[in-house]
Structures are given as structure tokens and as C-alpha cells.
Design a protein around this motif. Structure first.
Motif, PDB file in Angstrom:
ATOM      1  N   ARG A   8      -5.702   1.981   0.120  1.00  0.00           N
ATOM      2  CA  ARG A   8      -4.953   2.367  -1.194  1.00  0.00           C
ATOM      3  C   ARG A   8      -5.427   1.522  -2.295  1.00  0.00           C
ATOM      4  O   ARG A   8      -5.272   0.051  -2.111  1.00  0.00           O
ATOM      5  N   THR A   9      -6.150   1.940  -3.229  1.00  0.00           N
ATOM      6  CA  THR A   9      -6.610   1.274  -4.348  1.00  0.00           C
ATOM      7  C   THR A   9      -5.838   1.300  -5.567  1.00  0.00           C
ATOM      8  O   THR A   9      -5.537   2.578  -6.079  1.00  0.00           O
ATOM      9  N   THR A  10      -5.295   0.319  -6.181  1.00  0.00           N
ATOM     10  CA  THR A  10      -4.540   0.261  -7.415  1.00  0.00           C
ATOM     11  C   THR A  10      -5.010  -0.352  -8.292  1.00  0.00           C
ATOM     12  O   THR A  10      -5.496  -1.595  -8.310  1.00  0.00           O
ATOM     13  N   THR A  11      -5.171   0.246  -9.608  1.00  0.00           N
ATOM     14  CA  THR A  11      -5.720  -0.379 -10.979  1.00  0.00           C
ATOM     15  C   THR A  11      -4.354  -0.442 -11.808  1.00  0.00           C
ATOM     16  O   THR A  11      -3.843   0.585 -12.136  1.00  0.00           O
ATOM     17  N   ARG A  12      -4.179  -1.794 -12.112  1.00  0.00           N
ATOM     18  CA  ARG A  12      -3.203  -1.931 -13.213  1.00  0.00           C
ATOM     19  C   ARG A  12      -3.551  -3.038 -14.059  1.00  0.00           C
ATOM     20  O   ARG A  12      -4.103  -4.039 -13.769  1.00  0.00           O
ATOM     21  N   ASN A  13      -3.378  -2.805 -15.382  1.00  0.00           N
ATOM     22  CA  ASN A  13      -3.845  -3.679 -16.510  1.00  0.00           C
ATOM     23  C   ASN A  13      -5.569  -4.129 -16.265  1.00  0.00           C
ATOM     24  O   ASN A  13      -5.684  -5.461 -16.490  1.00  0.00           O
ATOM     25  N   ASP A  36     -10.629  12.133   5.176  1.00  0.00           N
ATOM     26  CA  ASP A  36      -9.941  13.577   5.678  1.00  0.00           C
ATOM     27  C   ASP A  36      -9.185  13.744   4.535  1.00  0.00           C
ATOM     28  O   ASP A  36      -9.169  15.228   4.599  1.00  0.00           O
ATOM     29  N   TYR A  37      -8.561  13.299   3.618  1.00  0.00           N
ATOM     30  CA  TYR A  37      -7.672  13.706   2.575  1.00  0.00           C
ATOM     31  C   TYR A  37      -7.542  12.489   1.466  1.00  0.00           C
ATOM     32  O   TYR A  37      -7.737  11.462   1.970  1.00  0.00           O
ATOM     33  N   GLU A  38      -7.403  12.988   0.381  1.00  0.00           N
ATOM     34  CA  GLU A  38      -7.455  11.782  -0.699  1.00  0.00           C
ATOM     35  C   GLU A  38      -6.575  12.317  -1.789  1.00  0.00           C
ATOM     36  O   GLU A  38      -6.408  13.462  -2.343  1.00  0.00           O
ATOM     37  N   GLU A  39      -5.865  11.561  -2.254  1.00  0.00           N
ATOM     38  CA  GLU A  39      -4.759  11.889  -3.440  1.00  0.00           C
ATOM     39  C   GLU A  39      -4.845  10.669  -4.500  1.00  0.00           C
ATOM     40  O   GLU A  39      -5.070   9.504  -4.120  1.00  0.00           O
ATOM     41  N   ARG A  40      -4.534  10.845  -5.815  1.00  0.00           N
ATOM     42  CA  ARG A  40      -4.597  10.096  -7.042  1.00  0.00           C
ATOM     43  C   ARG A  40      -3.125  10.356  -7.786  1.00  0.00           C
ATOM     44  O   ARG A  40      -2.764  11.396  -7.639  1.00  0.00           O
ATOM     45  N   ASP A  41      -2.615   9.365  -7.999  1.00  0.00           N
ATOM     46  CA  ASP A  41      -1.397   8.993  -8.943  1.00  0.00           C
ATOM     47  C   ASP A  41      -1.743   8.266 -10.145  1.00  0.00           C
ATOM     48  O   ASP A  41      -2.306   7.175  -9.929  1.00  0.00           O
ATOM     49  N   ARG A  42      -0.966   8.568 -11.298  1.00  0.00           N
ATOM     50  CA  ARG A  42      -0.863   7.773 -12.285  1.00  0.00           C
ATOM     51  C   ARG A  42       0.359   7.781 -12.749  1.00  0.00           C
ATOM     52  O   ARG A  42       1.041   8.638 -13.137  1.00  0.00           O
ATOM     53  N   ALA A  43       1.192   6.548 -12.503  1.00  0.00           N
ATOM     54  CA  ALA A  43       2.574   6.341 -12.883  1.00  0.00           C
ATOM     55  C   ALA A  43       2.772   5.141 -13.036  1.00  0.00           C
ATOM     56  O   ALA A  43       2.150   4.275 -12.390  1.00  0.00           O
ATOM     57  N   HIS A  44       3.896   4.425 -13.766  1.00  0.00           N
ATOM     58  CA  HIS A  44       4.472   3.257 -13.753  1.00  0.00           C
ATOM     59  C   HIS A  44       3.318   2.144 -14.107  1.00  0.00           C
ATOM     60  O   HIS A  44       3.400   1.186 -13.830  1.00  0.00           O
ATOM     61  N   GLY A  45       2.576   2.673 -14.731  1.00  0.00           N
ATOM     62  CA  GLY A  45       1.574   1.793 -15.638  1.00  0.00           C
ATOM     63  C   GLY A  45       0.574   1.496 -14.580  1.00  0.00           C
ATOM     64  O   GLY A  45      -0.387   0.547 -14.985  1.00  0.00           O
ATOM     65  N   ARG A  46       0.047   2.146 -13.776  1.00  0.00           N
ATOM     66  CA  ARG A  46      -0.770   1.988 -12.866  1.00  0.00           C
ATOM     67  C   ARG A  46      -1.479   3.278 -12.422  1.00  0.00           C
ATOM     68  O   ARG A  46      -1.098   4.295 -12.280  1.00  0.00           O
ATOM     69  N   ILE A  47      -2.572   3.319 -11.899  1.00  0.00           N
ATOM     70  CA  ILE A  47      -3.625   4.349 -11.193  1.00  0.00           C
ATOM     71  C   ILE A  47      -3.710   4.088  -9.797  1.00  0.00           C
ATOM     72  O   ILE A  47      -4.302   2.832  -9.444  1.00  0.00           O
ATOM     73  N   GLU A  48      -3.471   4.913  -8.916  1.00  0.00           N
ATOM     74  CA  GLU A  48      -3.375   4.672  -7.280  1.00  0.00           C
ATOM     75  C   GLU A  48      -4.225   5.712  -6.684  1.00  0.00           C
ATOM     76  O   GLU A  48      -3.954   7.153  -7.137  1.00  0.00           O
ATOM     77  N   CYS A  49      -4.911   5.255  -6.000  1.00  0.00           N
ATOM     78  CA  CYS A  49      -5.905   6.357  -5.159  1.00  0.00           C
ATOM     79  C   CYS A  49      -5.628   6.038  -3.611  1.00  0.00           C
ATOM     80  O   CYS A  49      -5.742   4.728  -3.249  1.00  0.00           O
ATOM     81  N   ARG A  50      -5.238   7.066  -2.906  1.00  0.00           N
ATOM     82  CA  ARG A  50      -4.731   6.773  -1.516  1.00  0.00           C
ATOM     83  C   ARG A  50      -5.725   7.663  -0.645  1.00  0.00           C
ATOM     84  O   ARG A  50      -6.036   8.877  -0.831  1.00  0.00           O
ATOM     85  N   ARG A  51      -6.498   6.900   0.261  1.00  0.00           N
ATOM     86  CA  ARG A  51      -7.429   7.877   1.078  1.00  0.00           C
ATOM     87  C   ARG A  51      -7.058   7.830   2.398  1.00  0.00           C
ATOM     88  O   ARG A  51      -6.795   6.606   2.946  1.00  0.00           O
ATOM     89  N   TYR A  52      -7.210   8.921   3.212  1.00  0.00           N
ATOM     90  CA  TYR A  52      -6.587   9.002   4.529  1.00  0.00           C
ATOM     91  C   TYR A  52      -7.749   9.397   5.541  1.00  0.00           C
ATOM     92  O   TYR A  52      -8.519  10.376   5.173  1.00  0.00           O
ATOM     93  N   TRP A  53      -7.915   8.630   6.517  1.00  0.00           N
ATOM     94  CA  TRP A  53      -8.821   9.013   7.544  1.00  0.00           C
ATOM     95  C   TRP A  53      -8.086   9.317   9.165  1.00  0.00           C
ATOM     96  O   TRP A  53      -7.250   8.076   9.325  1.00  0.00           O
ATOM     97  N   VAL A  54      -8.148  10.382   9.804  1.00  0.00           N
ATOM     98  CA  VAL A  54      -7.254  10.467  10.769  1.00  0.00           C
ATOM     99  C   VAL A  54      -8.212  10.627  11.981  1.00  0.00           C
ATOM    100  O   VAL A  54      -9.046  11.279  11.987  1.00  0.00           O
ATOM    101  N   ARG A  55      -7.777   9.896  13.139  1.00  0.00           N
ATOM    102  CA  ARG A  55      -8.552  10.254  14.442  1.00  0.00           C
ATOM    103  C   ARG A  55      -7.458  10.380  15.477  1.00  0.00           C
ATOM    104  O   ARG A  55      -6.323  10.016  15.678  1.00  0.00           O
ATOM    105  N   ASP A  56      -8.005  11.171  16.445  1.00  0.00           N
ATOM    106  CA  ASP A  56      -7.163  11.438  17.701  1.00  0.00           C
ATOM    107  C   ASP A  56      -7.284  10.383  18.586  1.00  0.00           C
ATOM    108  O   ASP A  56      -8.236   9.740  18.748  1.00  0.00           O
TER     109      ASP A  56
END
Length: 166
Positions: free
Chosen positions: A55-60, A14-34
Motif C-alpha cells: 500500500r503506497t499512500t501519498t498525502r501532502n 496480480d491485481y492493482e487498485e487506486r483511490d483518491r479520497a480524504h486528501g490522499r492518493i492510495e495505490c494498493r497492489r496485490y500478489w497472491v500465491r498458493d
């Protein structure tokens, strides 16, 4: 709660966001249900939505995936997936800004004070110290403590209201 996600498409969050900080790449994916009324028990009578967070995190070059679940009483009209993601991220901002400082800078977890009102009083004093140091303009609480520990007048001078000169 997990049963709400038995039939979800993992490729279409339903929503996805990606960040690149602190030496890691992070992808957060959200599914929302009533949540159907009364479906969740055990103190969750007002729950209206559940959130599955992947939450998928890639570091080194190493990747790890964590799956979390959250419950909210906010209806979909008041909180879409993007807003829920912001609420959840805001929670971690508080965790990092206050609790981490109390745990690491003040080494609160090793405190041997455990009886009566003393633990609560000491926690309040630590929170007050953090607030004063931040209000004095320090982003780094450890740095503020080191600067103020031998010269408290430095902190008091930065907190005193500025008087208008005639």
C-alpha cells in the motif's frame, strides 16, 4: 509465509487498485500465491493462499509504503486476487464503521470496567446503541447521540413501525 514471495516480480502484481479520497492518493497492489499443503504451521493448516499487499499512500506530497501479508483458506477457484482485495477492503469497512465509532465516539479504550462480564455487556450495549442510531437514519453516530440524548422519544419515534392508515 514470506518465503512464498521470494521469487515475485514487483512490477507485475496480480491485481492493482487506486483511490483518491480524504486528501490522499492510495495505490494498493496485490500478489497472491498458493500455499503447498501443510507448508504453513502454527494454526494455519487450512491455509490455501497467501497475499502480499503493498500500500503506497501519498498525502501532502509525502509518500509512504506499507507491506502487509494475509492468509486465507479460500482456494484460488473461490477467490482470485480481485476478490481477495474486496474481502480485505470489506474488513476495513467494518473496522471503520463499528470499531472506530466504539473507540472514538464512545471512548471505549479508556473504560475502567475490566472485570467479570461487565466489559462484554457494555460492548454489547454500545453495539446496540450504534445499530439503533444507524437504523434511525443517522450516518454520523455522534450526531445521532447528541440529537437523542435529551429526547429519547425522537429515536423511538423513528424506529417505531409505520402503521397503515385506513
Amino acid at each position: 509465509m514470506i518465503q512464498c514471495f521470494n521469487a515475485f516480480d514487483p512490477r507485475h502484481p496480480d491485481y492493482e487498485e487506486r483511490d483518491r479520497a480524504h486528501g490522499r492518493i492510495e495505490c494498493r497492489r496485490y500478489w497472491v500465491r498458493d500455499v503447498p499443503a501443510g507448508r504453513l504451521t502454527g494454526g494455519f493448516a487450512r491455509a490455501t493462499q497467501v497475499v502480499r499487499i503493498e500500500r503506497t499512500t501519498t498525502r501532502n506530497g509525502r509518500t509512504s509504503t506499507t507491506i502487509l501479508y494475509a492468509i486465507t483458506s479460500r482456494p484460488r477457484k473461490a477467490a482470485e486476487a480481485k476478490q481477495l482485495a474486496a474481502f480485505i477492503r470489506g474488513h476495513w469497512a467494518i473496522e471503520n464503521r463499528v470499531h472506530y465509532v466504539r473507540d472514538v465516539t464512545f471512548d471505549e479504550d479508556r473504560s475502567r470496567v475490566r472485570t467479570g462480564d461487565a466489559p462484554r455487556i457494555l460492548a454489547t450495549l454500545r453495539n446496540a446503541a450504534i445499530a439503533l442510531i444507524r437504523h434511525a437514519g443517522f450516518d454520523n453516530v455522534s450526531q445521532g447521540i447528541r440529537r437523542c440524548c435529551f429526547d429519547l422519544s425522537f429515536l423511538v419515534g423513528r424506529l417505531a413501525p409505520k402503521t397503515a392508515r385506513s
